[in-house]
Write a protein that holds these residues in place. Sequence first.
Motif, PDB file in Angstrom:
ATOM      1  N   ARG A 209       0.860  -1.226   0.032  1.00  0.00           N
ATOM      2  CA  ARG A 209      -0.103   0.025   0.050  1.00  0.00           C
ATOM      3  C   ARG A 209       0.815   1.450  -0.006  1.00  0.00           C
ATOM      4  O   ARG A 209       0.538   2.324  -0.482  1.00  0.00           O
ATOM      5  N   VAL A 210       2.124   1.007   0.389  1.00  0.00           N
ATOM      6  CA  VAL A 210       2.858   2.287   0.574  1.00  0.00           C
ATOM      7  C   VAL A 210       4.352   2.319  -0.158  1.00  0.00           C
ATOM      8  O   VAL A 210       5.334   3.043   0.180  1.00  0.00           O
ATOM      9  N   ARG A 211       4.430   1.189  -0.901  1.00  0.00           N
ATOM     10  CA  ARG A 211       5.719   0.956  -1.402  1.00  0.00           C
ATOM     11  C   ARG A 211       6.400   2.107  -2.351  1.00  0.00           C
ATOM     12  O   ARG A 211       7.542   2.382  -2.457  1.00  0.00           O
ATOM     13  N   ASN A 212       5.563   2.948  -2.894  1.00  0.00           N
ATOM     14  CA  ASN A 212       5.859   4.080  -3.635  1.00  0.00           C
ATOM     15  C   ASN A 212       6.095   5.577  -2.872  1.00  0.00           C
ATOM     16  O   ASN A 212       6.159   6.517  -3.422  1.00  0.00           O
ATOM     17  N   HIS A 213       5.461   5.391  -1.298  1.00  0.00           N
ATOM     18  CA  HIS A 213       5.784   6.552  -0.618  1.00  0.00           C
ATOM     19  C   HIS A 213       7.311   6.957  -0.357  1.00  0.00           C
ATOM     20  O   HIS A 213       8.205   6.136  -0.406  1.00  0.00           O
ATOM     21  N   GLY A 214       7.520   8.135  -0.701  1.00  0.00           N
ATOM     22  CA  GLY A 214       8.695   8.634  -0.689  1.00  0.00           C
ATOM     23  C   GLY A 214       9.886   8.309   0.552  1.00  0.00           C
ATOM     24  O   GLY A 214      10.801   7.753   0.454  1.00  0.00           O
ATOM     25  N   THR A 215       9.224   8.416   1.861  1.00  0.00           N
ATOM     26  CA  THR A 215       9.993   7.988   2.894  1.00  0.00           C
ATOM     27  C   THR A 215      10.182   6.338   2.974  1.00  0.00           C
ATOM     28  O   THR A 215      11.307   5.878   3.510  1.00  0.00           O
ATOM     29  N   VAL A 216       9.132   5.836   2.657  1.00  0.00           N
ATOM     30  CA  VAL A 216       9.513   4.130   2.687  1.00  0.00           C
ATOM     31  C   VAL A 216      10.462   3.927   1.527  1.00  0.00           C
ATOM     32  O   VAL A 216      11.449   3.030   1.940  1.00  0.00           O
ATOM     33  N   LYS A 217      10.531   4.485   0.345  1.00  0.00           N
ATOM     34  CA  LYS A 217      11.671   4.008  -0.551  1.00  0.00           C
ATOM     35  C   LYS A 217      12.947   4.492  -0.130  1.00  0.00           C
ATOM     36  O   LYS A 217      13.852   3.769  -0.149  1.00  0.00           O
ATOM     37  N   VAL A 218      12.973   5.482   0.690  1.00  0.00           N
ATOM     38  CA  VAL A 218      14.527   5.916   1.302  1.00  0.00           C
ATOM     39  C   VAL A 218      14.714   5.097   2.228  1.00  0.00           C
ATOM     40  O   VAL A 218      15.797   4.524   2.403  1.00  0.00           O
ATOM     41  N   LYS A 219      13.854   4.514   3.164  1.00  0.00           N
ATOM     42  CA  LYS A 219      14.343   3.558   4.345  1.00  0.00           C
ATOM     43  C   LYS A 219      14.883   2.338   3.614  1.00  0.00           C
ATOM     44  O   LYS A 219      15.681   1.720   4.148  1.00  0.00           O
ATOM     45  N   ILE A 220      13.924   1.899   2.624  1.00  0.00           N
ATOM     46  CA  ILE A 220      14.413   0.455   2.044  1.00  0.00           C
ATOM     47  C   ILE A 220      15.556   0.721   1.351  1.00  0.00           C
ATOM     48  O   ILE A 220      16.711  -0.255   1.388  1.00  0.00           O
ATOM     49  N   GLY A 221      16.019   1.708   0.687  1.00  0.00           N
ATOM     50  CA  GLY A 221      17.192   2.250   0.097  1.00  0.00           C
ATOM     51  C   GLY A 221      18.119   2.284   1.037  1.00  0.00           C
ATOM     52  O   GLY A 221      19.304   1.451   0.649  1.00  0.00           O
ATOM     53  N   GLU A 222      18.207   2.776   1.979  1.00  0.00           N
ATOM     54  CA  GLU A 222      19.313   2.970   3.353  1.00  0.00           C
ATOM     55  C   GLU A 222      19.468   1.702   3.743  1.00  0.00           C
ATOM     56  O   GLU A 222      20.726   1.177   4.024  1.00  0.00           O
ATOM     57  N   TRP A 223      18.394   0.799   4.028  1.00  0.00           N
ATOM     58  CA  TRP A 223      18.838  -0.732   4.542  1.00  0.00           C
ATOM     59  C   TRP A 223      19.335  -1.276   3.563  1.00  0.00           C
ATOM     60  O   TRP A 223      20.518  -1.980   3.745  1.00  0.00           O
ATOM     61  N   ASN A 224      19.265  -1.449   2.031  1.00  0.00           N
ATOM     62  CA  ASN A 224      19.947  -1.948   1.254  1.00  0.00           C
ATOM     63  C   ASN A 224      21.232  -1.619   1.173  1.00  0.00           C
ATOM     64  O   ASN A 224      22.363  -2.543   0.889  1.00  0.00           O
ATOM     65  N   SER A 225      21.616  -0.107   1.301  1.00  0.00           N
ATOM     66  CA  SER A 225      22.840   0.233   1.278  1.00  0.00           C
ATOM     67  C   SER A 225      24.019  -0.052   2.449  1.00  0.00           C
ATOM     68  O   SER A 225      24.949  -0.656   2.314  1.00  0.00           O
ATOM     69  N   LEU A 226      23.222  -0.217   3.801  1.00  0.00           N
ATOM     70  CA  LEU A 226      23.866  -0.909   4.686  1.00  0.00           C
ATOM     71  C   LEU A 226      24.312  -2.387   4.386  1.00  0.00           C
ATOM     72  O   LEU A 226      25.475  -2.678   4.821  1.00  0.00           O
ATOM     73  N   LEU A 227      23.269  -3.014   4.045  1.00  0.00           N
ATOM     74  CA  LEU A 227      23.784  -4.653   3.564  1.00  0.00           C
ATOM     75  C   LEU A 227      24.829  -4.562   2.435  1.00  0.00           C
ATOM     76  O   LEU A 227      25.774  -5.441   2.540  1.00  0.00           O
ATOM     77  N   ASP A 237      16.456  -8.092  -0.225  1.00  0.00           N
ATOM     78  CA  ASP A 237      15.162  -8.173  -1.045  1.00  0.00           C
ATOM     79  C   ASP A 237      13.892  -8.039  -0.156  1.00  0.00           C
ATOM     80  O   ASP A 237      14.171  -7.841   0.755  1.00  0.00           O
ATOM     81  N   GLU A 238      12.792  -7.938  -0.795  1.00  0.00           N
ATOM     82  CA  GLU A 238      11.758  -7.306   0.036  1.00  0.00           C
ATOM     83  C   GLU A 238      11.386  -8.494   0.888  1.00  0.00           C
ATOM     84  O   GLU A 238      11.157  -8.388   2.064  1.00  0.00           O
ATOM     85  N   ASP A 239      11.635  -9.631   0.761  1.00  0.00           N
ATOM     86  CA  ASP A 239      11.226 -10.855   1.890  1.00  0.00           C
ATOM     87  C   ASP A 239      12.222 -10.507   2.831  1.00  0.00           C
ATOM     88  O   ASP A 239      11.583 -10.705   4.109  1.00  0.00           O
ATOM     89  N   LEU A 240      13.325 -10.387   2.913  1.00  0.00           N
ATOM     90  CA  LEU A 240      14.338 -10.309   3.800  1.00  0.00           C
ATOM     91  C   LEU A 240      13.959  -8.861   4.476  1.00  0.00           C
ATOM     92  O   LEU A 240      14.040  -8.778   5.852  1.00  0.00           O
TER      93      LEU A 240
END
Length: 347
Positions: A209-227, A237-240
Amino acid sequence: MKYAKKLLRRTPPARSHLDIDPSILPYKPDYPGQLSDYLHQIREAIRLNKHHDHRRNLFLNYLRQAYGVEAHEVEIEQKVKVANVQGFIDALFKYLIFEFKIDLERERPAALLELSKYLQAQKEPAEYLALVTDGLKFELFQIDGDSLSAISTFSLDESDPLASYRALDNLVFASKKVTPRSIDITTRFGSYSAIFRKSHSLLKRLLNRVRNHGTVKVKIGEWNSLLARVYGEPLGDEDLFLKHTYLAVFSRLLVMNALFGNRRRTKAVYKGILDGTFFAKNNLPNLAEPDFFSWALKTEIEDDFIGYLASIDAYFTPYKLDTIGEDLLKEIYQELVSCVTNVLTYN
């Protein structure tokens, strides 16, 4: 950020389920005898091809003896109607639907159609679980979208009373408060548990429902950058991400229940658990900052996510958490994020 990094550390190898102190058990001393009596009765009922009503009565008596589930707590033959189709639920205990069959193999297709109908008839189908059983073998299902999804299967066995007890206790939550061990936490909250499966489905729907929300994209991107910094490449990935979200929620609720179990729960408290203000006010600086997994805050699903926290919090009710004697998180971390942790160095 420090808290988020802890979710990416490797944990020591998980202990075997056989590695349990037999002197500390979640059931009363007479439970093995109750289990043995029930299994003798149900096997005789199966041998004589007894009607499913007879098997239901034997099982409900077992629930009463072993778990304290009284007859008035179970609704028998609840009438349901979906479109122009009517039916009767064999037994309903809180959010758990039981469907009893004489021949599980032969009647499974019909049972699954009935369970799907019964689940869809509920006001909140996703909140319910369904068990189809012949009294000895059990198959657990839930609604996933418009279809029925298998969660797990198990059988009762007098040679393993601990596993037999936990199999149903994990669903009915009828135990008296006990101090849990890591194996208890993994059984109830790990990747094979009903709680995790329900949580994963709900979190996926909320994220959609919110995957295109700006702050959600940022948090997922930051999390992936840390990985990527940890592994040298972006493995997330999304499941993780949803597994990490579940672990973050679970861990914070565990801390709250262990240290502030009597604290009155409010919407503000649950929001404070997500954004860290609850822990900041209680002098726990390591949990006092929002992390990637507070992605639902300040979005249209914030209230739904807080409701999700409250539902997970309720599952801690059977536990006495103020006298924990071991690390309750290491095994559930190992089980849920093993696809990542097996390449890290534990420290």
